[in-house]
Design a protein around this motif. Sequence first.
Motif, PDB file in Angstrom:
ATOM      1  N   GLU A 125     -80.316  69.308  -4.657  1.00  0.00           N
ATOM      2  CA  GLU A 125     -81.181  70.479  -4.795  1.00  0.00           C
ATOM      3  C   GLU A 125     -81.982  70.748  -3.526  1.00  0.00           C
ATOM      4  O   GLU A 125     -82.313  69.834  -2.771  1.00  0.00           O
ATOM      5  N   ASP A 126     -82.316  72.005  -3.316  1.00  0.00           N
ATOM      6  CA  ASP A 126     -83.156  72.401  -2.192  1.00  0.00           C
ATOM      7  C   ASP A 126     -84.598  71.970  -2.492  1.00  0.00           C
ATOM      8  O   ASP A 126     -85.180  72.422  -3.479  1.00  0.00           O
ATOM      9  N   PRO A 127     -85.187  71.110  -1.669  1.00  0.00           N
ATOM     10  CA  PRO A 127     -86.549  70.637  -1.943  1.00  0.00           C
ATOM     11  C   PRO A 127     -87.563  71.769  -2.059  1.00  0.00           C
ATOM     12  O   PRO A 127     -88.498  71.686  -2.859  1.00  0.00           O
ATOM     13  N   GLU A 128     -87.380  72.828  -1.266  1.00  0.00           N
ATOM     14  CA  GLU A 128     -88.313  73.949  -1.331  1.00  0.00           C
ATOM     15  C   GLU A 128     -88.249  74.640  -2.692  1.00  0.00           C
ATOM     16  O   GLU A 128     -89.279  75.028  -3.265  1.00  0.00           O
ATOM     17  N   VAL A 129     -87.028  74.787  -3.222  1.00  0.00           N
ATOM     18  CA  VAL A 129     -86.866  75.375  -4.553  1.00  0.00           C
ATOM     19  C   VAL A 129     -87.492  74.476  -5.612  1.00  0.00           C
ATOM     20  O   VAL A 129     -88.181  74.951  -6.531  1.00  0.00           O
TER      21      VAL A 129
ATOM     22  N   ALA B 226     -90.603  62.752 -10.763  1.00  0.00           N
ATOM     23  CA  ALA B 226     -89.240  62.826 -10.240  1.00  0.00           C
ATOM     24  C   ALA B 226     -89.232  63.323  -8.796  1.00  0.00           C
ATOM     25  O   ALA B 226     -88.461  62.828  -7.966  1.00  0.00           O
ATOM     26  N   LEU B 227     -90.077  64.288  -8.482  1.00  0.00           N
ATOM     27  CA  LEU B 227     -90.157  64.810  -7.113  1.00  0.00           C
ATOM     28  C   LEU B 227     -90.631  63.733  -6.145  1.00  0.00           C
ATOM     29  O   LEU B 227     -90.106  63.602  -5.037  1.00  0.00           O
ATOM     30  N   LEU B 228     -91.620  62.977  -6.556  1.00  0.00           N
ATOM     31  CA  LEU B 228     -92.121  61.899  -5.703  1.00  0.00           C
ATOM     32  C   LEU B 228     -91.059  60.820  -5.512  1.00  0.00           C
ATOM     33  O   LEU B 228     -90.822  60.352  -4.391  1.00  0.00           O
ATOM     34  N   ALA B 229     -90.395  60.432  -6.606  1.00  0.00           N
ATOM     35  CA  ALA B 229     -89.390  59.375  -6.523  1.00  0.00           C
ATOM     36  C   ALA B 229     -88.202  59.781  -5.659  1.00  0.00           C
ATOM     37  O   ALA B 229     -87.615  58.947  -4.959  1.00  0.00           O
ATOM     38  N   ALA B 230     -87.867  61.078  -5.686  1.00  0.00           N
ATOM     39  CA  ALA B 230     -86.721  61.556  -4.916  1.00  0.00           C
ATOM     40  C   ALA B 230     -87.064  61.870  -3.466  1.00  0.00           C
ATOM     41  O   ALA B 230     -86.180  62.160  -2.666  1.00  0.00           O
ATOM     42  N   GLY B 231     -88.353  61.834  -3.137  1.00  0.00           N
ATOM     43  CA  GLY B 231     -88.755  62.176  -1.783  1.00  0.00           C
ATOM     44  C   GLY B 231     -88.698  63.661  -1.496  1.00  0.00           C
ATOM     45  O   GLY B 231     -88.718  64.102  -0.348  1.00  0.00           O
ATOM     46  N   ALA B 232     -88.648  64.493  -2.564  1.00  0.00           N
ATOM     47  CA  ALA B 232     -88.609  65.947  -2.378  1.00  0.00           C
ATOM     48  C   ALA B 232     -89.984  66.507  -2.066  1.00  0.00           C
ATOM     49  O   ALA B 232     -90.111  67.657  -1.621  1.00  0.00           O
TER      50      ALA B 232
END
Length: 367
Positions: free
Chosen positions: A34-38, A303-309
């Motif tokens: 996925e696009d991190p910005e999205v 989830a965002l933190l864990a994925a580094g997004a």
Amino acid sequence: MRVAARTSTRTPAGTRAGTRARTSRKKAGPLAAEDPEVLRDWFRQMVLVRRFEERAAQGYTRAEIGGYCHLNLGEEATVVGLLAAMRPDDYLFTNYREHGYAIAKGIEPGRVMAELYGRTTGTSKGWGGSMHLFDAEARLLGGYGIVGGQVPLATGAALAIDYRGSDEVVVCQMGDGTTNIGAFHEALNIAALWNLPIVYVVVNNGLGMGTTVERSSAEPELYKRAAAYRMHGERVDGNDVLAVRDAARRLVERARTEGKPALLESVSSRLKGHSVVDPARYRTSSDVEGARAADPIARFRAALLAAGAADEEALTALEERAKTEADEAVAFAAASPHPDVSTLFDHTYATPVANESRRLPADALYR
């Protein structure tokens, strides 16, 4: 320059290159493609819906909002995921729990809040209120206060699309209680017979007002009802924004390209009562704790933190931005004018009607 570039890839883990390497290793799993910005924008939208609804609850308890008021608290992943699967020109019909859908459809939060406040700057010029948001330009064709009132109309819109040969899709959102009314079954039957481009989305929070789905539905797995009409049905975790987006996108595109209707059941939890004034005493403490534990915003944040997004600083900034947007929506609504009583009947009919009555309750019947 080439030597420096080769050297930089071997820098210690504490340097910037080392940080990028750790981030790329962390960003695995469902968020990797996925696009991190999205993803970050989805998070902002989800938090905005949460803060907006919290401010709406405050406004209602202060008597700044009248009528009924039903909130999307706990359903933010379903709201944002569903709209992420739609094109801007696709049509959306909803039930009365629709504030978040209006925002995710691109309507300015201030206009949505102004409608709740009954002000002229609202989406229905202040005459619709919480349950009757409408914006033809955004292709949000209601908010409907009557349970299931949107279902036949959404099906008719899908018929119109099919008739004129365009490629938009209708998404019709409803609550679990709607699946027990006759119009639901009539609509699914005709959509299947005529291959209409529509996706029916049941947001199943387990409660039809205060009655559990198990007590009101002989088949509590609501997606299975599609089988009676040889229609595709499936169930998705409504607390997972990506799962909702993926399922809805697949069904929307199938409806668009093949004219195949579908039924999607999104299972989520309601964090508060049926409406703002409902204390929800019928819920057990374990049920409430389970809903809080499944909070889609907390889940997506982790989830965002864990994925580094995103890092903690970025997410905190997005949360502050969402709070500011909600506060600005309230300020806009509070500063907007009330409609004049003389305009009460202006939008009763789409076109002029001869001898239309504009008599107010206090007016004399005969003059």
